[in-house]
Design an enzyme around this catalytic site. Structure first.
Site, PDB file in Angstrom:
ATOM      1  N   HIS A 335       6.955 -26.316  79.328  1.00  0.00           N
ATOM      2  CA  HIS A 335       6.697 -26.992  78.058  1.00  0.00           C
ATOM      3  C   HIS A 335       6.542 -28.489  78.264  1.00  0.00           C
ATOM      4  O   HIS A 335       5.711 -29.145  77.619  1.00  0.00           O
ATOM      5  CB  HIS A 335       7.837 -26.699  77.074  1.00  0.00           C
ATOM      6  CG  HIS A 335       7.585 -27.163  75.678  1.00  0.00           C
ATOM      7  ND1 HIS A 335       8.090 -28.349  75.183  1.00  0.00           N
ATOM      8  CD2 HIS A 335       6.896 -26.587  74.651  1.00  0.00           C
ATOM      9  CE1 HIS A 335       7.717 -28.494  73.924  1.00  0.00           C
ATOM     10  NE2 HIS A 335       6.989 -27.444  73.573  1.00  0.00           N
ATOM     11  N   CYS A 336       7.314 -29.051  79.183  1.00  0.00           N
ATOM     12  CA  CYS A 336       7.314 -30.497  79.410  1.00  0.00           C
ATOM     13  C   CYS A 336       5.989 -31.017  79.955  1.00  0.00           C
ATOM     14  O   CYS A 336       5.651 -32.187  79.757  1.00  0.00           O
ATOM     15  CB  CYS A 336       8.424 -30.879  80.379  1.00  0.00           C
ATOM     16  SG  CYS A 336      10.071 -30.353  79.903  1.00  0.00           S
ATOM     17  N   ILE A 337       5.237 -30.173  80.655  1.00  0.00           N
ATOM     18  CA  ILE A 337       4.002 -30.653  81.276  1.00  0.00           C
ATOM     19  C   ILE A 337       2.766 -30.296  80.464  1.00  0.00           C
ATOM     20  O   ILE A 337       1.639 -30.495  80.930  1.00  0.00           O
ATOM     21  CB  ILE A 337       3.860 -30.140  82.722  1.00  0.00           C
ATOM     22  CG1 ILE A 337       3.615 -28.634  82.765  1.00  0.00           C
ATOM     23  CG2 ILE A 337       5.074 -30.526  83.550  1.00  0.00           C
ATOM     24  CD1 ILE A 337       3.191 -28.128  84.140  1.00  0.00           C
TER      25      ILE A 337
END
Length: 356
Positions: A335-337
């Site tokens: 999700h972070c990338i």
């Protein structure tokens, strides 16, 4: 909380139809001894999973030096050469919104200072990434004075937001700010809305490469009124108490419409420490919602399939796992990338998007 104006821009839920997913190819390597090829392979695995299973295109920001590597590893993606510092586009990129008619695309440009001016990174170019992406798709830029990142914002698409105090009130981000001032900053973009405040994030997220408490490791919306929560079942892990408090808080909360929330626990991986003995913050909550599938973080762990089944049931979509251990070793997950863009006509007339 003030409700002095109606909402003119709306942040869609991640479960709503998306035009595409954005990524930023890594442009610096950390930890200092980390293997660049391992990082490239990890980012490529997420991008290719979205392309092959998610049912939507992918656009990747690349530096000129890494353009060839990205093209080889993700041949079906659109590449856009834009200078940037890092690969965490959820945080440096814009938060996409739509207007009341659903026909205009906006991009919230939060102030970005690399997770509270972390000493191990640089962010001069990343502070401009949100504007650069917005210009690619001719989105209206909505500047905000709030220092924050997309990884600390989850919404149901109906005016309810999950955030953490240790990010929004971090003195290295927003010195002297109060909850009320943060809520006013949200209202200036979203109009009337409700923030549900979690006190903190997962323990390991306060380590050297952490964000000091991003919400997207802790809890997310699977739909209106439905929340998924990271549940650390090992009573020895300090996150056991953290997750129990989150479950209670959200179970006692209501959304922006005054309706109660239904909380579903998603077990943490069974492995709780890394090879050096440090606590892990591995989390299945940090998944990517796509039009046709969920791209799930797996860890070669006994709880992988159990978590995948919960995600499959919660979203009623296929689940495709990727090995997220190389991502978490660098400070985040799938999700972070990534950053989703709501579906509007694409490319917009006169768009600057370019194929390479």
């Amino acid at each position: 909380m003030s409700t002095r104006k109606s909402r003119t821009w709306r942040m869609p839920a991640e479960t709503e139809t998306q035009a595409r997913t954005w990524l930023a190819w890594p442009a610096q390597w950390y930890p200092p001894d980390a293997d660049p090829d391992e990082a490239r392979a990890a980012w490529a695995a997420v991008a290719n999973a979205i392309l092959h299973h998610g049912g939507q295109p992918v656009t990747i920001l690349v530096t000129k030096d890494e353009e060839k590597q990205a093209k080889i590893r993700v041949p079906d993606a659109t590449l856009v050469v834009i200078q940037h510092d890092d690969g965490w586009v959820r945080d440096s990129g814009p938060t996409f919104v739509v207007d009341a008619t659903g026909q205009r695309l906006g991009a919230v440009d939060w102030v970005f200072n690399a997770w509270g001016a972390q000493p191990w990174t640089r962010w001069a170019w990343d502070a401009r990434v949100a504007t650069a992406i917005a210009n690619q798709v001719q989105a209206e830029i909505l500047p905000s004075e709030l220092v924050t990142e997309g990884g600390d914002i989850h919404t149901d698409g109906q005016g309810t937001f999950l955030v953490t105090e240790t990010v929004k009130l971090d003195p290295f981000r927003n010195l002297g700010w109060t909850r009320e001032r943060v809520e006013e900053a949200f209202e200036r973009v979203f109009g009337e809305c409700k923030l549900i405040w979690l006190s903190r994030g997962l323990t390991a997220d306060y380590g050297p490469y952490g964000t000091r408490g991003h919400i997207d490791l802790v809890a997310t919306f699977a739909g209106p009124g439905r929340v998924l929560v990271h549940s650390q079942e090992s009573s020895d892990h300090p996150d056991h108490e953290v997750s129990e408090r989150v479950v209670k808080l959200l179970s006692d909360s209501t959304d922006a419409q005054g309706e109660p929330l239904t909380v579903t626990r998603v077990p943490a991986p069974k492995q709780v420490r890394d090879e050096s003995g440090e606590w892990l913050d591995w989390s299945y909550i940090n998944h990517v919602v796509c039009n046709q599938a969920i791209i799930a973080c797996n860890f070669g762990d006994d709880h992988d399939e159990r978590a995948n089944d919960i995600l499959r049931d919660a979203y009623q979509r296929d689940v495709f796992p990727i090995d997220a251990r190389p991502l978490f070793a660098r400070g985040g997950g799938a999700h972070c990338i990534t950053q989703q863009q709501p579906r509007l006509p694409w490319p917009a007339p006169g768009s600057k998007e370019q194929e390479t």
